[in-house]
Write a protein that holds these residues in place. Structure first.
Motif, mmCIF file in Angstrom:
data_model
loop_
_atom_site.group_PDB
_atom_site.id
_atom_site.type_symbol
_atom_site.label_atom_id
_atom_site.label_comp_id
_atom_site.label_asym_id
_atom_site.label_seq_id
_atom_site.Cartn_x
_atom_site.Cartn_y
_atom_site.Cartn_z
ATOM 1 N N ARG A 18 3.409 5.560 -5.413
ATOM 2 C CA ARG A 18 3.929 5.569 -6.972
ATOM 3 C C ARG A 18 2.985 5.324 -7.507
ATOM 4 N NH1 ARG A 18 7.730 0.359 -6.311
ATOM 5 N NH2 ARG A 18 8.959 1.485 -5.394
ATOM 6 N N VAL A 19 1.468 5.767 -7.463
ATOM 7 C CA VAL A 19 0.606 5.705 -8.538
ATOM 8 C C VAL A 19 -0.686 6.808 -7.842
ATOM 9 C CG1 VAL A 19 -1.848 4.441 -8.683
ATOM 10 C CG2 VAL A 19 0.668 2.750 -8.480
ATOM 11 N N GLN A 75 1.645 -3.348 -11.660
ATOM 12 C CA GLN A 75 0.849 -2.277 -11.901
ATOM 13 C C GLN A 75 1.450 -1.459 -10.833
ATOM 14 O OE1 GLN A 75 -2.854 -1.945 -11.415
ATOM 15 N NE2 GLN A 75 -3.449 -3.686 -13.106
ATOM 16 N N PHE A 76 1.936 -1.443 -9.821
ATOM 17 C CA PHE A 76 2.773 -1.181 -8.840
ATOM 18 C C PHE A 76 4.228 -0.738 -9.024
ATOM 19 C CE2 PHE A 76 -1.191 -2.375 -5.822
ATOM 20 C CZ PHE A 76 -1.573 -1.436 -6.670
ATOM 21 N N GLN A 77 4.800 -1.763 -9.967
ATOM 22 C CA GLN A 77 6.371 -1.558 -9.573
ATOM 23 C C GLN A 77 6.536 -2.373 -8.966
ATOM 24 O OE1 GLN A 77 7.950 2.225 -10.359
ATOM 25 N NE2 GLN A 77 5.964 3.087 -11.015
ATOM 26 N N LEU A 78 6.414 -3.678 -8.296
ATOM 27 C CA LEU A 78 6.613 -4.364 -7.176
ATOM 28 C C LEU A 78 6.900 -5.795 -7.378
ATOM 29 C CD1 LEU A 78 4.363 -3.280 -4.368
ATOM 30 C CD2 LEU A 78 6.914 -3.106 -4.426
ATOM 31 N N LEU A 135 0.513 -1.212 -0.094
ATOM 32 C CA LEU A 135 0.214 -0.110 -0.049
ATOM 33 C C LEU A 135 0.300 1.009 0.079
ATOM 34 C CD1 LEU A 135 -2.461 1.058 0.161
ATOM 35 C CD2 LEU A 135 -2.315 1.214 2.502
ATOM 36 N N ALA A 136 2.329 0.932 0.822
ATOM 37 C CA ALA A 136 2.413 2.214 1.066
ATOM 38 C C ALA A 136 3.524 2.851 0.032
ATOM 39 C CB ALA A 136 4.037 2.011 1.995
ATOM 40 N N LEU A 137 3.977 1.622 -0.915
ATOM 41 C CA LEU A 137 4.428 2.343 -2.652
ATOM 42 C C LEU A 137 3.791 2.450 -3.466
ATOM 43 C CD1 LEU A 137 7.202 -0.781 -1.801
ATOM 44 C CD2 LEU A 137 7.654 1.461 -2.305
ATOM 45 N N ALA A 138 2.716 1.558 -3.344
ATOM 46 C CA ALA A 138 1.296 2.131 -4.225
ATOM 47 C C ALA A 138 0.924 3.558 -4.014
ATOM 48 C CB ALA A 138 0.438 1.319 -4.632
ATOM 49 N N TYR A 154 10.665 -5.591 -0.398
ATOM 50 C CA TYR A 154 9.941 -4.395 -0.034
ATOM 51 C C TYR A 154 10.672 -2.845 1.005
ATOM 52 C CZ TYR A 154 5.900 -5.958 -1.809
ATOM 53 O OH TYR A 154 4.716 -6.217 -2.302
ATOM 54 N N PHE A 155 11.408 -3.728 1.537
ATOM 55 C CA PHE A 155 12.413 -2.398 2.205
ATOM 56 C C PHE A 155 13.467 -2.029 2.071
ATOM 57 C CE2 PHE A 155 11.247 -1.689 7.248
ATOM 58 C CZ PHE A 155 10.555 -2.819 7.273
ATOM 59 N N GLN A 156 14.201 -1.958 0.916
ATOM 60 C CA GLN A 156 15.070 -2.103 0.238
ATOM 61 C C GLN A 156 14.351 -0.812 -0.887
ATOM 62 O OE1 GLN A 156 16.370 -4.731 -2.511
ATOM 63 N NE2 GLN A 156 18.030 -5.681 -0.404
ATOM 64 N N GLN A 157 13.080 -1.160 -0.867
ATOM 65 C CA GLN A 157 12.313 -0.169 -2.204
ATOM 66 C C GLN A 157 11.780 0.931 -1.949
ATOM 67 O OE1 GLN A 157 10.111 -1.311 -5.504
ATOM 68 N NE2 GLN A 157 11.367 -3.186 -5.884
ATOM 69 N N LEU A 158 11.314 0.609 0.013
ATOM 70 C CA LEU A 158 10.725 1.939 0.825
ATOM 71 C C LEU A 158 11.842 2.534 1.726
ATOM 72 C CD1 LEU A 158 8.768 -0.806 3.814
ATOM 73 C CD2 LEU A 158 7.763 0.527 1.773
#
Length: 387
Positions: free
Chosen positions: A23-24, A61-64, A17-20, A114-118
């Motif tokens: 980014r979106v 869609q969320f680039q994950l 949710l945080a990344l979406a 996930y934590f790297q991306q956060l």
């Protein structure tokens, strides 16, 4: 500190949710979690989760998905059977014109990705390790105090912090609980032969038994047992456990040669009485926690995430009544139908009354013969649900 959205819980639903949202929807997001991910390499006993085809499309869609794909094990087919009876059915990716039906990822590896991306996302501030201390809801914002001493303000607070949500406790939104009188026994199994990307759902006299394909010829086992059966299983040594499991499952996967550490937890259906409160929303297991049969729980949670992201992207104020109403209304039908399906399957396949056994086997036979039934069940199983 002022944010558009503050999320409590940085496991897969909260992190997605945080990344979406960043980014979106282009939102400024804070995420709170008391537990940083382990940096240790996952071992034999790594716990895993199954992602449906529909979930993978949302992660793309969320680039994950690009970060998760290298360590994922594809599910190429799903086999469903009832022990001791002829009827069986399933799904096959090739027959459906797909490259895969889903995938299995190890939670520790996924957490590290996930934590790297956060950490690298400029619109996200990570409070970890830290935890929620108190919540005060005002007309135009919510105030969140953390155990570390910080005070955050946001338009919207999201509870993505699991079944025992601290957010829900603070705003006094309770869970409806339906005890299912079963326990899930969890372990990883090593095979003598390759699993070829096949996932199995086997209904036995002791309860549903699922085996999901992992890396290195391992399968992730979820075996649902009564309390008495669990106590008996806990007394078995590794060889006895593998022999008993082989008897219950059969030889479709060849010989089971190793079992890792075993854990268990009681099964219940938890349904949050409200998906939203004033400037508060719930997603994932904080919104509902399902029986693991058919692997629907996490995938339902990702559809929560996608729906909330869409609603927030459409509204100037992420915590407004209109935004939360849009989210709540978009989730009612999917949520109710998925809960009904999973609880119905639990009742149907945990009942050895002869008329029920006959009915469920006729149902398995009918599945292959009735295309409209296939379409409905397949879409929900693969997570192809419109929000």
């Amino acid at each position: 500190m002022k944010f558009d959205v503050v999320i409590c819980g940085a496991a897969m639903s909260g992190a997605t949710l945080a990344l979406a949202l960043a980014r979106v929807a282009g939102k400024k997001v804070a995420i709170i979690d008391p537990h940083p991910p382990s940096n240790e390499r996952s071992g034999f006993d790594a716990r895993s989760i199954a992602l449906s085809y529909g979930t993978i499309q949302k992660l793309k869609q969320f680039q994950l998905w690009e970060g998760l794909q290298p360590q994922a094990s594809s599910i190429l087919s799903i086999h469903v059977s009832d022990r001791g009876h002829y009827a069986q059915t399933g799904f096959d990716a090739k027959e459906m014109g797909q490259a895969y039906l889903g995938a299995v990822v190890e939670l520790e590896k996924a957490g590290q990705v996930y934590f790297q991306q956060l950490h690298s996302e400029p619109n996200i501030t990570l409070y970890c390790p830290d935890s929620l201390e108190s919540v005060v809801q005002f007309d135009e914002l919510v105030e969140i105090k953390l155990s570390g001493g910080e005070t955050l303000h946001a338009e919207l607070l999201v509870g993505a912090d699991g079944t025992g949500s601290k957010v829900a406790e603070q705003v006094q939104v309770s869970n409806k609980v339906q005890q299912l009188r079963q326990y899930a026994l969890i372990a990883n199994i090593e095979l003598a032969n390759p699993h070829k990307g096949v996932a199995y759902e086997r209904f036995t006299s002791n309860g549903p038994l699922a085996l999901l394909p992992m890396t290195e010829q391992r399968m992730s086992l979820v075996w649902c047992l009564s309390h008495e059966q669990l106590q008996q299983a806990q007394s078995w040594d590794d060889d006895t456990f593998l022999n008993k499991l082989q008897q219950e499952f059969g030889w479709r996967l060849g010989k089971f040669i190793k079992v890792g550490s075993r854990s268990n937890y009681p099964l219940a259906l938890y349904t949050r009485e409200r998906l939203t409160h004033h400037r508060v929303a719930f997603v994932g297991n904080a919104a509902q926690t399902l029986h693991p049969i058919a692997g629907q729980g996490f995938n339902l949670g990702i559809r929560d995430v996608a729906a909330l992201t869409h609603a927030v992207a459409e509204c100037d104020d992420a915590g407004s009544y209109e935004c939360l109403k849009m989210y709540r209304n978009s989730r009612v039908q999917d949520r109710d139908a998925t809960i009904a399906m999973t609880t119905g399957l639990v009742r149907l396949f945990s009942n050895n009354w002869y008329p029920t056994v006959v009915a469920r086997n006729l149902g398995l036979l009918a599945f292959d013969a009735i295309p409209p039934l296939q379409g409905c069940v397949t879409n929900r199983s693969l997570g192809l649900i419109k929000n």
